[in-house]
Design a protein around this motif. Structure first.
Motif, mmCIF file in Angstrom:
data_model
loop_
_atom_site.group_PDB
_atom_site.id
_atom_site.type_symbol
_atom_site.label_atom_id
_atom_site.label_comp_id
_atom_site.label_asym_id
_atom_site.label_seq_id
_atom_site.Cartn_x
_atom_site.Cartn_y
_atom_site.Cartn_z
ATOM 1 N N ALA A 197 0.829 -1.205 0.000
ATOM 2 C CA ALA A 197 0.000 0.000 0.000
ATOM 3 C C ALA A 197 0.862 1.252 0.000
ATOM 4 C CB ALA A 197 -0.920 0.002 1.213
ATOM 5 N N ARG A 198 0.547 2.165 -0.908
ATOM 6 C CA ARG A 198 1.222 3.461 -0.929
ATOM 7 C C ARG A 198 0.777 4.296 0.279
ATOM 8 N NH1 ARG A 198 3.440 4.851 -5.774
ATOM 9 N NH2 ARG A 198 3.049 3.466 -7.542
ATOM 10 N N PRO A 199 1.572 5.282 0.683
ATOM 11 C CA PRO A 199 1.208 6.093 1.853
ATOM 12 C C PRO A 199 -0.176 6.729 1.740
ATOM 13 C CG PRO A 199 3.477 6.518 1.234
ATOM 14 C CD PRO A 199 2.900 5.652 0.151
ATOM 15 N N GLU A 200 -0.551 7.126 0.523
ATOM 16 C CA GLU A 200 -1.846 7.797 0.342
ATOM 17 C C GLU A 200 -3.025 6.827 0.265
ATOM 18 O OE1 GLU A 200 -0.070 7.286 -3.829
ATOM 19 O OE2 GLU A 200 0.636 7.791 -1.797
ATOM 20 N N GLU A 201 -2.735 5.540 0.175
ATOM 21 C CA GLU A 201 -3.794 4.535 0.140
ATOM 22 C C GLU A 201 -4.096 4.086 1.573
ATOM 23 O OE1 GLU A 201 -3.034 2.311 -4.116
ATOM 24 O OE2 GLU A 201 -1.821 1.687 -2.390
ATOM 25 N N THR A 202 -5.154 4.616 2.146
ATOM 26 C CA THR A 202 -5.442 4.339 3.545
ATOM 27 C C THR A 202 -5.988 2.929 3.725
ATOM 28 O OG1 THR A 202 -7.727 5.129 3.451
ATOM 29 C CG2 THR A 202 -6.012 6.763 3.924
ATOM 30 N N ARG A 203 -5.781 2.420 4.914
ATOM 31 C CA ARG A 203 -6.324 1.104 5.244
ATOM 32 C C ARG A 203 -7.843 1.104 5.080
ATOM 33 N NH1 ARG A 203 -5.480 -0.726 11.254
ATOM 34 N NH2 ARG A 203 -6.582 1.231 11.525
ATOM 35 N N GLU A 204 -8.497 2.174 5.559
ATOM 36 C CA GLU A 204 -9.954 2.235 5.465
ATOM 37 C C GLU A 204 -10.430 2.134 4.024
ATOM 38 O OE1 GLU A 204 -8.091 4.150 7.353
ATOM 39 O OE2 GLU A 204 -8.768 3.472 9.339
ATOM 40 N N ARG A 205 -9.725 2.801 3.116
ATOM 41 C CA ARG A 205 -10.150 2.784 1.714
ATOM 42 C C ARG A 205 -9.922 1.412 1.092
ATOM 43 N NH1 ARG A 205 -13.759 3.663 -1.892
ATOM 44 N NH2 ARG A 205 -12.974 4.194 -3.979
ATOM 45 N N ILE A 206 -8.799 0.794 1.368
ATOM 46 C CA ILE A 206 -8.523 -0.535 0.805
ATOM 47 C C ILE A 206 -9.516 -1.556 1.343
ATOM 48 C CG2 ILE A 206 -6.856 -2.428 0.796
ATOM 49 C CD1 ILE A 206 -4.650 -0.303 0.582
ATOM 50 N N VAL A 207 -9.802 -1.492 2.632
ATOM 51 C CA VAL A 207 -10.780 -2.414 3.217
ATOM 52 C C VAL A 207 -12.160 -2.175 2.621
ATOM 53 C CG1 VAL A 207 -12.004 -3.002 5.348
ATOM 54 C CG2 VAL A 207 -9.521 -2.790 5.361
ATOM 55 N N GLU A 208 -12.523 -0.911 2.431
ATOM 56 C CA GLU A 208 -13.816 -0.578 1.818
ATOM 57 C C GLU A 208 -13.905 -1.173 0.404
ATOM 58 O OE1 GLU A 208 -16.314 3.379 0.326
ATOM 59 O OE2 GLU A 208 -14.329 3.597 1.215
ATOM 60 N N LEU A 209 -12.825 -1.064 -0.354
ATOM 61 C CA LEU A 209 -12.815 -1.624 -1.701
ATOM 62 C C LEU A 209 -12.894 -3.149 -1.662
ATOM 63 C CD1 LEU A 209 -10.152 0.676 -3.398
ATOM 64 C CD2 LEU A 209 -12.580 0.554 -3.969
ATOM 65 N N TYR A 210 -12.179 -3.745 -0.718
ATOM 66 C CA TYR A 210 -12.232 -5.206 -0.592
ATOM 67 C C TYR A 210 -13.651 -5.677 -0.306
ATOM 68 C CZ TYR A 210 -11.049 -9.926 1.092
ATOM 69 O OH TYR A 210 -10.981 -11.286 1.271
ATOM 70 N N ARG A 211 -14.304 -5.034 0.639
ATOM 71 C CA ARG A 211 -15.671 -5.423 0.974
ATOM 72 C C ARG A 211 -16.609 -5.238 -0.207
ATOM 73 N NH1 ARG A 211 -16.884 -6.262 6.338
ATOM 74 N NH2 ARG A 211 -19.056 -5.771 5.887
ATOM 75 N N SER A 212 -16.364 -4.213 -1.005
ATOM 76 C CA SER A 212 -17.242 -3.976 -2.158
ATOM 77 C C SER A 212 -17.069 -5.050 -3.229
ATOM 78 C CB SER A 212 -16.986 -2.582 -2.751
ATOM 79 O OG SER A 212 -15.719 -2.519 -3.386
ATOM 80 N N THR A 213 -15.896 -5.688 -3.271
ATOM 81 C CA THR A 213 -15.708 -6.755 -4.260
ATOM 82 C C THR A 213 -16.501 -8.001 -3.901
ATOM 83 O OG1 THR A 213 -13.731 -7.743 -3.194
ATOM 84 C CG2 THR A 213 -13.373 -5.920 -4.753
ATOM 85 N N TRP A 214 -16.838 -8.154 -2.631
ATOM 86 C CA TRP A 214 -17.625 -9.321 -2.235
ATOM 87 C C TRP A 214 -18.994 -9.299 -2.905
ATOM 88 C CZ3 TRP A 214 -16.801 -9.023 3.816
ATOM 89 C CH2 TRP A 214 -15.429 -9.121 4.087
ATOM 90 N N ALA A 215 -19.569 -8.098 -3.050
ATOM 91 C CA ALA A 215 -20.892 -7.983 -3.671
ATOM 92 C C ALA A 215 -20.837 -8.446 -5.126
ATOM 93 C CB ALA A 215 -21.394 -6.548 -3.577
ATOM 94 N N LEU A 216 -19.783 -8.036 -5.834
ATOM 95 C CA LEU A 216 -19.607 -8.484 -7.220
ATOM 96 C C LEU A 216 -19.470 -9.998 -7.272
ATOM 97 C CD1 LEU A 216 -18.718 -8.224 -10.270
ATOM 98 C CD2 LEU A 216 -16.391 -8.071 -9.383
ATOM 99 N N ALA A 217 -18.605 -10.545 -6.434
ATOM 100 C CA ALA A 217 -18.378 -11.983 -6.432
ATOM 101 C C ALA A 217 -19.637 -12.743 -6.063
ATOM 102 C CB ALA A 217 -17.248 -12.327 -5.455
ATOM 103 N N ASP A 218 -20.334 -12.281 -5.038
ATOM 104 C CA ASP A 218 -21.540 -12.983 -4.592
ATOM 105 C C ASP A 218 -22.637 -12.944 -5.641
ATOM 106 O OD1 ASP A 218 -20.267 -13.634 -2.259
ATOM 107 O OD2 ASP A 218 -21.223 -12.067 -1.056
ATOM 108 N N ALA A 219 -22.705 -11.846 -6.401
ATOM 109 C CA ALA A 219 -23.703 -11.773 -7.469
ATOM 110 C C ALA A 219 -23.417 -12.829 -8.530
ATOM 111 C CB ALA A 219 -23.709 -10.381 -8.089
#
Length: 201
Positions: A93-115
């Motif tokens: 992770a780059r310094p500007e890529e926050t943990r919160e944002r990466i986790v938010e993106l990860y969780r959003s991929t679950w919706a795509l996968a589950d669909a």
């Protein structure tokens, strides 16, 4: 009794795999709990593996395997998957890529996968170009991603233990079942002694 050729068996098979991949997703997600930004990014093994990198990498795998493989357009954009991204951009992770944002993106991929998992039959055919473009079924991809997520959750266990001694993926439960420093030192010394004795020392 329902057997491998019955709809009842297929439904139970799908449900169980769904439950497993959700369990391992949660384990990887929760490995970041309680850590600072610096701790989540620390490299504690010879490779480039970090906790936040594992989450970032798995987000990409969810999009690729359950989106691209089956010709489904993801509703989430991961910059580290773009054609002009630097090699291995998903592993740290780059310094500007926050943990919160990466986790938010990860969780959003679950919706795509589950669909994809919910809407396609297990024998739906896709293509994994990085496997040589051979056709694969959704069942094969689902099993592969369940194993892949479990594997990375295990990596996360080791890294997290190296950071603060936490072990196991159940909240509030220490899989090592050793609660005090004195007992831990005794256990550690026994392991070290066994290694020396096995080597003939």
């Amino acid at each position: 009794m329902a057997g491998p050729e019955t709809p009842e068996w297929t439904a139970r098979q799908r449900q169980r795999i769904d439950e497993l991949i959700d369990e391992y997703r949660a384990a990887l997600h929760d490995s970041l709990e309680g850590l600072s930004e610096e701790e989540a990014r620390r490299r504690l093994v010879p490779s480039k593996t970090t906790l936040l990198g594992l989450v970032k990498h798995n987000a990409g795998m969810e999009v690729m395997y359950f989106g691209e493989v089956f010709g489904r357009t993801p509703n989430v954009s991961l910059p580290w998957l773009l054609d002009d991204a630097e090699p291995n951009a998903d592993m740290w992770a780059r310094p500007e890529e926050t943990r919160e944002r990466i986790v938010e993106l990860y969780r959003s991929t679950w919706a795509l996968a589950d669909a994809t998992i919910d809407e396609l039959p297990l024998d739906a055919v896709g293509r994994v170009w990085w496997w040589g473009d051979s056709p694969v079924t959704l069942h094969r991809v689902l099993v592969h991603m369940t194993c892949e997520t479990q594997r990375h959750a295990g990596h996360a266990d080791i890294i997290r233990e190296s950071i603060d001694g936490s072990a196991g993926f159940l909240s509030g439960h220490d899989s090592l079942r050793i609660s005090d420093p004195a007992s831990w030192k005794t256990f550690h010394d026994r392991i070290e002694e066994a290694a020396r004795l096995a080597d003939g020392d």
